[in-house]
Each structure stands twice: as C-alpha cells, then as structure tokens.
Enzyme design. Sequence first.
Site, short mmCIF file in Angstrom:
data_model
loop_
_atom_site.label_atom_id
_atom_site.label_comp_id
_atom_site.label_asym_id
_atom_site.label_seq_id
_atom_site.Cartn_x
_atom_site.Cartn_y
_atom_site.Cartn_z
N SER A 13 33.51 -33.55 20.49
CA SER A 13 33.43 -32.14 20.87
C SER A 13 32.63 -32.04 22.16
O SER A 13 31.79 -32.90 22.46
CB SER A 13 32.71 -31.34 19.80
OG SER A 13 32.37 -30.05 20.30
N TYR B 237 25.84 -30.71 13.65
CA TYR B 237 27.22 -30.96 14.12
C TYR B 237 27.18 -31.61 15.51
O TYR B 237 27.86 -32.62 15.75
CB TYR B 237 27.96 -29.63 14.15
CG TYR B 237 29.35 -29.65 14.73
CD1 TYR B 237 30.44 -30.03 13.96
CD2 TYR B 237 29.58 -29.26 16.05
CE1 TYR B 237 31.73 -30.03 14.49
CE2 TYR B 237 30.86 -29.25 16.58
CZ TYR B 237 31.93 -29.63 15.79
OH TYR B 237 33.20 -29.63 16.33
N LYS C 294 28.41 -35.51 16.46
CA LYS C 294 29.47 -35.80 17.44
C LYS C 294 28.97 -36.82 18.47
O LYS C 294 29.70 -37.71 18.88
CB LYS C 294 29.92 -34.51 18.14
CG LYS C 294 30.69 -33.55 17.24
CD LYS C 294 32.01 -34.13 16.77
CE LYS C 294 32.85 -33.12 16.00
NZ LYS C 294 34.10 -33.69 15.48
N1 LIG Z 1 38.59 -25.84 17.30
C1 LIG Z 1 37.68 -26.09 18.23
O1 LIG Z 1 37.36 -25.24 19.09
C2 LIG Z 1 37.06 -27.47 18.30
C3 LIG Z 1 36.21 -27.75 19.38
C4 LIG Z 1 35.64 -28.99 19.50
C5 LIG Z 1 35.91 -29.97 18.55
N2 LIG Z 1 36.73 -29.68 17.50
C6 LIG Z 1 36.98 -30.76 16.56
O2 LIG Z 1 38.37 -30.88 16.32
C7 LIG Z 1 38.59 -31.36 15.00
C8 LIG Z 1 39.54 -30.42 14.28
O3 LIG Z 1 38.90 -29.16 14.21
P1 LIG Z 1 39.67 -27.82 13.88
O4 LIG Z 1 39.34 -26.83 14.91
O5 LIG Z 1 41.11 -28.10 13.56
O6 LIG Z 1 38.86 -27.43 12.58
P2 LIG Z 1 39.33 -26.67 11.27
O7 LIG Z 1 40.37 -25.66 11.57
O8 LIG Z 1 38.05 -26.26 10.62
O9 LIG Z 1 39.97 -27.87 10.45
C9 LIG Z 1 39.16 -28.90 9.99
C10 LIG Z 1 40.01 -29.78 9.13
O10 LIG Z 1 39.16 -30.80 8.57
C11 LIG Z 1 39.40 -30.84 7.19
N3 LIG Z 1 38.21 -31.25 6.47
C12 LIG Z 1 36.95 -30.74 6.56
N4 LIG Z 1 36.13 -31.38 5.71
C13 LIG Z 1 36.90 -32.30 5.06
C14 LIG Z 1 36.64 -33.26 4.05
N5 LIG Z 1 35.40 -33.44 3.55
N6 LIG Z 1 37.66 -34.06 3.62
C15 LIG Z 1 38.90 -33.91 4.14
N7 LIG Z 1 39.21 -33.01 5.09
C16 LIG Z 1 38.22 -32.22 5.54
C17 LIG Z 1 39.78 -29.43 6.81
O11 LIG Z 1 40.49 -29.45 5.61
P3 LIG Z 1 40.45 -28.16 4.64
O12 LIG Z 1 41.08 -27.04 5.41
O13 LIG Z 1 41.22 -28.60 3.45
O14 LIG Z 1 39.00 -27.90 4.37
C18 LIG Z 1 40.66 -29.01 7.99
O15 LIG Z 1 41.98 -29.49 7.82
C19 LIG Z 1 37.20 -31.46 14.35
O16 LIG Z 1 36.73 -32.78 14.47
C20 LIG Z 1 36.35 -30.53 15.20
O17 LIG Z 1 34.99 -30.90 15.16
C21 LIG Z 1 37.30 -28.46 17.36
#
Ligand SMILES: NC(=O)c1ccc[n+]([C@@H]2O[C@H](COP(=O)([O-])OP(=O)(O)OC[C@H]3O[C@@H](n4cnc5c(N)ncnc54)[C@H](OP(=O)(O)O)[C@@H]3O)[C@@H](O)[C@H]2O)c1
Length: 210
Positions: free
Chosen positions: A90, A103, A107
């Site tokens: 991130s 968090y 990262k």
């Molecule tokens: N969106 C952003 O702006 C952003 C920015 C920087 C980095 N990121 C990174 O990008 C990645 C994806 O994020 P996202 O935005 O898609 O987040 P999200 O919408 O919150 O999705 C997170 C995913 O991780 C799964 N997850 C969480 N805890 C888990 C566990 N203990 N076991 C199995 N699955 C688990 C969730 O499954 P459930 O739905 O079943 O809980 C969901 O599918 C992450 O690493 C996040 O840190 C995102």
Amino acid sequence: MGRRAAAYDVDVARRDVANALVAAAERDLGPIDVLVVCAARSIYAKLEDAREEDVDAQIETNFKATVRLLNATVPAMAKRGFGRVVTIGSIVQEAPLPILPIYSAMKAAHLALIRGLAVRYASQGVTLNNVSPGLIRTERNAWRREPGGDWDEFSRSCSHAGRAGEPEEVACAVAMFCAPGASFVTGENLFVAGGAQIPGRREGAAKASG
Ligand SMILES: NC(=O)c1ccc[n+]([C@@H]2O[C@H](COP(=O)([O-])OP(=O)(O)OC[C@H]3O[C@@H](n4cnc5c(N)ncnc54)[C@H](OP(=O)(O)O)[C@@H]3O)[C@@H](O)[C@H]2O)c1
C-alpha cells in the site's frame, strides 16, 4: 479461455489454513507457479486507541498469514526452478497514516520480508515483488460512495491523476511481475497510485496558485 479455476472460502488468519489451502489448490489445479498475497484488514484507530484484538487481527491477516503462505509455496517453487510471488502492499508503507498505524507497519514489514526472500531465491528462478496501490475503488471504500459520502472529493484529491484507481489497474501491475519476461525483476516495489507516492501538488493546483 479453457482455463480452470477454483475458489476456497478460508480465513487466512487461522494458523492451520495455509498448508491446507495450498494442498487443496495443488490437488485441484496442479503445482503452484504464482502466489499473489492480497487479503488484508485495515482497522482505523490511533495507536493509543487500538484494541489488542484489532492489533492481533491485523498482524495475523496482514503479515503472519503471508509468512505461512510463503512457507507453504516458495520452497516447492524453488525446487521446480520457477515461481512468481507478488504481495499487495500500500502507499501507506511509504507514507504511514496515523489513523492506520498497524496496517501501515504491516505493509512496510511485508516489503522487507519479500525483499529478503528475493535475495535468497534469486538464483533459483523464483521472483518476489510487491505492488503498492494508492486509493482504489473497491468494497473497502464503498461506504464513501453511499449517499452523502465524500467519494468524489476524496478520490479527486488522492492522486496526481485526480481520481482513484480501478482494481484492473492493480491487476495489470501484478500480471506484469508474473510475465515470463519479468524473470530478472525481483525485490521490487511498484506503486500503482496515479503518482501519489511523489510529493508535490497536482498540475491543476500548481497552475492555480503559481
Ligand atoms: N482499496 C484501496 O484503496 C487499497 C489501497 C492500498 C492497498 N490496498 C490493498 O489491496 C488489497 C485488496 O484490498 P481491497 O481494497 O480489495 O480490500 P477489501 O475490499 O476490504 O477486500 C479485502 C479482501 O480480503 C479478504 N480477507 C480479509 N481478511 C481475510 C482473512 N482473514 N482470510 C481470508 N480473506 C480475507 C476479504 O474477504 P471477505 O470479504 O470475505 O472478508 C476481501 O475479499 C489489500 O491488501 C489492501 O491492503 C487497497
């Protein structure tokens, strides 16, 4: 496209999951060539307000699960002489948010972890890289797009591109690291953030105020 896929509903924070998950995937689809570590939890709280269980949940899901998944896959990749690992970081690993201290720290730890392994496995055909998104439109921030939410303003100010990214733009960077031609790229971090990792004002703002 004639390809096979399988999905497994697991909680990666559980200690017994990584080995069982990898065994199931190998049974159903064959040896694992590519591992993308994406699951993460972000729990907003200043450090002094963070509850012990929320600290643990983020350490387990965002870091220890990665350690276990790497252990369950990378040695076998090295034995076969080919592997691609991409972890999702991130922008906060570079610019930590005070409201997301654990968090942000996890990262940064991710990146150090895979850079160390990149050195160790560089001569065995296994590359490990990290993709660090800025703000991306996903479920995580859907609440900002609810009526009355601040999505438009927030996403405009989050990058030099004046918008949030889309999940496909992150996937493209992941695919790039996994391409056969990326065999000499390892231990790298790539921001997918519309330039947000670079300090400075956006072009429009700079023009407006000199
Ligand atoms: N969106 C952003 O702006 C952003 C920015 C920087 C980095 N990121 C990174 O990008 C990645 C994806 O994020 P996202 O935005 O898609 O987040 P999200 O919408 O919150 O999705 C997170 C995913 O991780 C799964 N997850 C969480 N805890 C888990 C566990 N203990 N076991 C199995 N699955 C688990 C969730 O499954 P459930 O739905 O079943 O809980 C969901 O599918 C992450 O690493 C996040 O840190 C995102």
